[in-house]
Design a protein around this motif. Structure first.
Motif, PDB file in Angstrom:
ATOM      1  N   SER A 147     -10.988  12.648  -7.499  1.00  0.00           N
ATOM      2  CA  SER A 147      -9.773  13.556  -6.732  1.00  0.00           C
ATOM      3  C   SER A 147      -9.546  13.381  -5.334  1.00  0.00           C
ATOM      4  N   TYR A 148      -8.671  12.903  -4.985  1.00  0.00           N
ATOM      5  CA  TYR A 148      -8.520  12.867  -3.430  1.00  0.00           C
ATOM      6  C   TYR A 148      -8.048  14.220  -2.702  1.00  0.00           C
ATOM      7  N   THR A 149      -8.367  14.664  -1.886  1.00  0.00           N
ATOM      8  CA  THR A 149      -7.901  15.840  -1.115  1.00  0.00           C
ATOM      9  C   THR A 149      -8.370  15.741   0.578  1.00  0.00           C
ATOM     10  N   VAL A 150      -7.954  16.842   1.218  1.00  0.00           N
ATOM     11  CA  VAL A 150      -7.989  16.657   2.679  1.00  0.00           C
ATOM     12  C   VAL A 150      -8.868  18.041   2.667  1.00  0.00           C
ATOM     13  N   ASP A 151      -9.532  18.271   4.244  1.00  0.00           N
ATOM     14  CA  ASP A 151      -9.991  19.449   4.553  1.00  0.00           C
ATOM     15  C   ASP A 151      -8.911  20.412   4.587  1.00  0.00           C
ATOM     16  N   PRO A 152      -9.436  21.811   4.543  1.00  0.00           N
ATOM     17  CA  PRO A 152      -8.571  22.718   4.930  1.00  0.00           C
ATOM     18  C   PRO A 152      -7.983  22.766   6.261  1.00  0.00           C
ATOM     19  N   LYS A 153      -6.644  23.029   6.351  1.00  0.00           N
ATOM     20  CA  LYS A 153      -5.824  22.951   7.678  1.00  0.00           C
ATOM     21  C   LYS A 153      -5.676  24.454   8.196  1.00  0.00           C
ATOM     22  N   PHE A 154      -6.424  24.719   9.419  1.00  0.00           N
ATOM     23  CA  PHE A 154      -6.505  26.043   9.738  1.00  0.00           C
ATOM     24  C   PHE A 154      -5.368  26.150  11.126  1.00  0.00           C
ATOM     25  N   SER A 155      -4.824  27.436  11.026  1.00  0.00           N
ATOM     26  CA  SER A 155      -4.011  27.419  12.070  1.00  0.00           C
ATOM     27  C   SER A 155      -4.707  27.681  13.632  1.00  0.00           C
ATOM     28  N   ALA A 168     -18.529  29.337  12.558  1.00  0.00           N
ATOM     29  CA  ALA A 168     -17.826  28.053  12.490  1.00  0.00           C
ATOM     30  C   ALA A 168     -17.007  27.748  11.075  1.00  0.00           C
ATOM     31  N   LEU A 169     -15.830  27.376  11.280  1.00  0.00           N
ATOM     32  CA  LEU A 169     -15.038  26.911  10.079  1.00  0.00           C
ATOM     33  C   LEU A 169     -15.525  25.717   9.612  1.00  0.00           C
ATOM     34  N   PRO A 170     -15.634  25.356   8.373  1.00  0.00           N
ATOM     35  CA  PRO A 170     -15.846  24.220   7.621  1.00  0.00           C
ATOM     36  C   PRO A 170     -15.045  23.048   8.162  1.00  0.00           C
ATOM     37  N   HIS A 171     -15.558  22.160   8.197  1.00  0.00           N
ATOM     38  CA  HIS A 171     -14.771  20.831   8.576  1.00  0.00           C
ATOM     39  C   HIS A 171     -15.803  19.437   8.237  1.00  0.00           C
ATOM     40  N   ASP A 172     -14.882  18.222   8.156  1.00  0.00           N
ATOM     41  CA  ASP A 172     -15.639  17.010   7.638  1.00  0.00           C
ATOM     42  C   ASP A 172     -16.222  17.241   6.375  1.00  0.00           C
ATOM     43  N   VAL A 399      -8.434  30.968   1.213  1.00  0.00           N
ATOM     44  CA  VAL A 399      -8.636  31.030  -0.092  1.00  0.00           C
ATOM     45  C   VAL A 399      -9.574  29.808  -0.649  1.00  0.00           C
ATOM     46  N   ARG A 400      -9.312  28.577  -0.294  1.00  0.00           N
ATOM     47  CA  ARG A 400     -10.132  27.404  -0.706  1.00  0.00           C
ATOM     48  C   ARG A 400     -11.547  27.627  -0.063  1.00  0.00           C
ATOM     49  N   ILE A 401     -11.694  28.000   1.140  1.00  0.00           N
ATOM     50  CA  ILE A 401     -13.040  28.071   1.533  1.00  0.00           C
ATOM     51  C   ILE A 401     -13.817  28.818   1.042  1.00  0.00           C
ATOM     52  N   LYS A 402     -13.187  30.393   0.643  1.00  0.00           N
ATOM     53  CA  LYS A 402     -13.825  31.430   0.044  1.00  0.00           C
ATOM     54  C   LYS A 402     -14.215  30.904  -1.384  1.00  0.00           C
ATOM     55  N   LYS A 451     -19.723  22.866 -10.166  1.00  0.00           N
ATOM     56  CA  LYS A 451     -20.138  23.036  -8.949  1.00  0.00           C
ATOM     57  C   LYS A 451     -19.156  22.606  -7.818  1.00  0.00           C
ATOM     58  N   THR A 452     -19.000  23.522  -6.756  1.00  0.00           N
ATOM     59  CA  THR A 452     -17.663  23.379  -5.853  1.00  0.00           C
ATOM     60  C   THR A 452     -18.243  22.573  -4.722  1.00  0.00           C
ATOM     61  N   PRO A 453     -17.358  21.661  -4.198  1.00  0.00           N
ATOM     62  CA  PRO A 453     -17.657  20.841  -2.879  1.00  0.00           C
ATOM     63  C   PRO A 453     -18.886  21.465  -1.960  1.00  0.00           C
ATOM     64  N   ILE A 454     -18.459  22.727  -1.532  1.00  0.00           N
ATOM     65  CA  ILE A 454     -19.272  23.369  -0.580  1.00  0.00           C
ATOM     66  C   ILE A 454     -19.926  24.899  -1.314  1.00  0.00           C
ATOM     67  N   PRO A 455     -21.080  25.138  -0.909  1.00  0.00           N
ATOM     68  CA  PRO A 455     -21.665  26.401  -1.680  1.00  0.00           C
ATOM     69  C   PRO A 455     -20.460  27.538  -1.420  1.00  0.00           C
ATOM     70  N   ILE A 456     -20.576  28.410  -2.297  1.00  0.00           N
ATOM     71  CA  ILE A 456     -19.612  29.683  -2.171  1.00  0.00           C
ATOM     72  C   ILE A 456     -20.613  30.784  -1.667  1.00  0.00           C
ATOM     73  N   ASP A 457     -20.170  31.715  -0.712  1.00  0.00           N
ATOM     74  CA  ASP A 457     -20.968  32.780  -0.014  1.00  0.00           C
ATOM     75  C   ASP A 457     -21.336  33.677  -1.032  1.00  0.00           C
ATOM     76  N   PRO A 458     -22.660  33.828  -1.511  1.00  0.00           N
ATOM     77  CA  PRO A 458     -23.155  34.766  -2.755  1.00  0.00           C
ATOM     78  C   PRO A 458     -22.651  36.262  -2.265  1.00  0.00           C
ATOM     79  N   ASP A 459     -22.387  36.748  -1.185  1.00  0.00           N
ATOM     80  CA  ASP A 459     -21.920  38.002  -1.070  1.00  0.00           C
ATOM     81  C   ASP A 459     -20.515  37.851  -1.509  1.00  0.00           C
TER      82      ASP A 459
END
Length: 578
Positions: A147-155, A168-172, A399-402, A451-459
């Motif tokens: 499934s192709y997708t792109v990184d989150p786009k932050f304002s 730091a906001l996730p990137h790459d 929401v995506r990052i979380k 499993k998600t592409p990046i780990p979810i914060d345990p908190d």
């Protein structure tokens, strides 16, 4: 010198009609184009899976297995039939136990599927293993889709706030390396081909070229490229994939192409002719299909998301205007030299000439699937908060990052979109974000879907679910659907065979309603058949009596072989008396 071969997968009867007409093609409409498809020579035809099984039961009261089998009967082995499934989740959200996955894939292949396109909404390769195994065991080809997708786009504001808080906001995340590594993993699991599945149309021509080039260098199995035209990249990206050596491309036939659907085969045909590439497709048969599709599209007008039909153009008899022909030549040059901006401009000019829908700028800016955007808008309109769409779009990256940055593909696009709306609702009530949450979002964060592409914060997981550690779904908790027995219908079962049982497992609510209607219809038909048999026997008795002589009639009446009632009253009143 032999011409290079390019295989074409036609999406018209599944993804095409799903993208444009909410999967409302009836069996009668499908049947009208099948004789032409038999002559068309497409490598493959996507005809099943996706929304087809659910929609045709829900809206058309048709049996999905019957549709597949009828298409197979009509097309035979002229084209491979393909279906789309969501790996371990098949068509639902939660994973299914092995016996359901095995039964579904075995029956799908036995009913006509030659290629099963397998994807996972999280690109979790573990979720695809079972389907790959069972598809291959039953003689099908495993088409493993990434499934192709792109990184989150932050304002800018979000970036500034992150800097203030030293976070730091996730990137790459979704790099070329990410997709190539997924392809390698799937090839190692036995994939017969790899598809880049860009259902949102987010992949630009330049990224397409780089990705296809790398895949052709590092993966040995054929590569398929699948995209949509919603943001305006579709045609240019498919052309770029071709010039970079892709093996298979997905297209729709003219009247079912463009907009939220895939590019038109006919446009790709022109590019291939100019490139000296052989698709093996009979353009005359395609033209015949297209004429019928035009009428079918008019019949589906109430469901048409685009309304305006493309310009009628017969590629077997008409010549391209000189200025448009030059655009095709120019586009090929630009694709070969990776001049993206000019290529996009040129391809959009070609599509505009033929009246294909213009790019959806809102979707392009937001970098989310068109369906996700319209779903969020509809949800906000229901509660009269549609003026808050910009704020919802701003919260989608958060929401995506979380939630571990899932790709925006069905069903994760809907899960993330709904949760972004919920966050805006919370904000308007002066409540903390994620006060309002869907069970699907909770399950995504918990780990139920994989499993998600990046780990979810345990908190955050603990805050949302009460559980700190990732918790995979345990299929031991799976409960099989009840197969109701209807005493009032002669003890008929809701599902009479394995295929109907699978429908019940995969689409519990929709299939239950559909199968109950089938039971009622079968019972009514049986009663009618019994009554008709009684009428037949009554008519035979009357006819036999009438052929007798007066003395024979008298003798038989005296012997009690016939009653006066039987030979004196209408046959409808004599049922069962002969």
């Amino acid at each position: 010198m032999a011409r290079r071969k390019l295989l074409i997968r036609d999406l018209t009867l599944r993804d095409g009609q799903q993208s444009l007409f909410a999967t409302r093609m009836t069996q009668e409409q499908v049947d009208r184009v099948l004789p032409y498809y038999k002559e068309a020579g497409f490598y493959a035809m996507e005809v099943w899976g996706g929304a087809v099984p659910d929609s045709i039961m829900r809206y058309l009261s048709e049996n999905p297995w019957v549709r597949l089998e009828k298409i197979k009967e009509a097309v035979g082995d002229k084209s491979k039939l393909t279906a789309l499934s969501r790996g371990r989740n098949l068509f639902g959200y939660n994973p299914y136990p092995e016996e359901v996955i095995e039964g579904f894939n075995r029956n799908a292949i036995n009913s006509g599927i030659g290629i099963m396109r397998i994807f996972d909404a999280l690109n979790d390769v573990d979720n695809m293993k079972s389907t790959i195994k069972y598809v291959k065991q039953n003689g099908g080809l495993a088409d493993c889709a990434i499934s192709y997708t792109v990184d989150p786009k932050f304002s800018t504001k979000q970036k500034f706030r992150s800097w203030i808080h030293f976070k730091a906001l996730p990137h790459d995340i979704f790099t070329i390396d990410y997709f190539v590594e997924k392809a390698r993993q799937l090839e190692a699991l036995g994939a017969d081909m790899i598809s880049i599945k860009d259902m949102a149309g987010l992949i630009s021509p330049s990224k397409t070229g780089k990705l296809i080039h790398r895949l052709k260098e590092e993966v040995r199995v054929p590569i398929d490229f699948h995209t949509h035209c919603t943001p305006g990249f579709g045609l240019a990206s498919v052309l770029t994939a071709i010039v970079n050596g892709v093996d298979i491309v997905d297209t729709n036939i003219w009247n079912f192409a463009g907009g939220p659907a895939a590019p038109a085969y006919e446009l790709i045909h022109i590019f291939c002719e100019k490139l000296g590439v052989d698709t093996g497709v009979n353009i005359s048969a395609v033209t015949s299909i297209n004429k019928e599709l035009r009428e079918i599209r008019k019949e589906l007008k109430q469901f048409d998301t685009c309304k305006e039909l493309p310009v009628e153009f017969d590629f077997t008899t008409e010549k391209l205007p000189k200025d448009i022909n030059k655009l095709f030549v120019k586009a090929i040059y630009l694709a070969k030299h990776d001049r993206e901006d000019e290529l996009l401009e040129t391809c959009l000019a070609i599509e505009k000439h033929f009246a294909f829908p213009e790019p959806d700028e809102a979707v392009k800016r937001a970098e989310i699937p068109g369906g996700m955007y319209t779903n969020m808008l509809a949800q906000l309109k229901q509660i009269k908060l549609d003026h808050l769409v910009p704020r919802v779009l701003e919260l989608v990256p958060l929401v995506r990052i979380k939630s571990g940055c899932p790709p925006l593909v069905t069903p994760t696009s809907q899960i993330v979109g709904v949760q972004a709306v919920n966050c805006v609702i919370d904000e308007n009530k002066d409540l903390p974000f994620f006060t309002t949450k869907s069970i699907q979002f909770v399950n995504l964060v918990k780990g139920i879907y994989g499993k998600t592409p990046i780990p979810i914060d345990p908190d955050f997981r603990e805050q949302l679910t009460g559980i700190r550690e990732e918790t995979p779904y345990d299929t031991k908790n799976y409960k099989k659907q009840e197969n109701t027995v209807f005493e009032e219908y002669g003890d008929m079962k809701l599902a009479e065979n394995e295929k109907e049982e699978l429908l019940l497992e995969l689409f519990p609510t929709v299939a239950r309603d559909f199968l109950q209607k089938c039971v009622e219809e079968k019972y009514t038909a049986n009663i009618y058949a019994i009554e008709e048999e009684k009428r037949r026997k009554a008519r035979e008795a009357r006819d036999a009596y009438e052929r007798l002589s007066p003395q024979e009639k008298k003798d038989r009446l005296m012997q009690g072989l016939y009653s006066w009632h039987e030979v004196s009253y209408p046959e409808e009143e004599n049922l069962g008396r002969s």
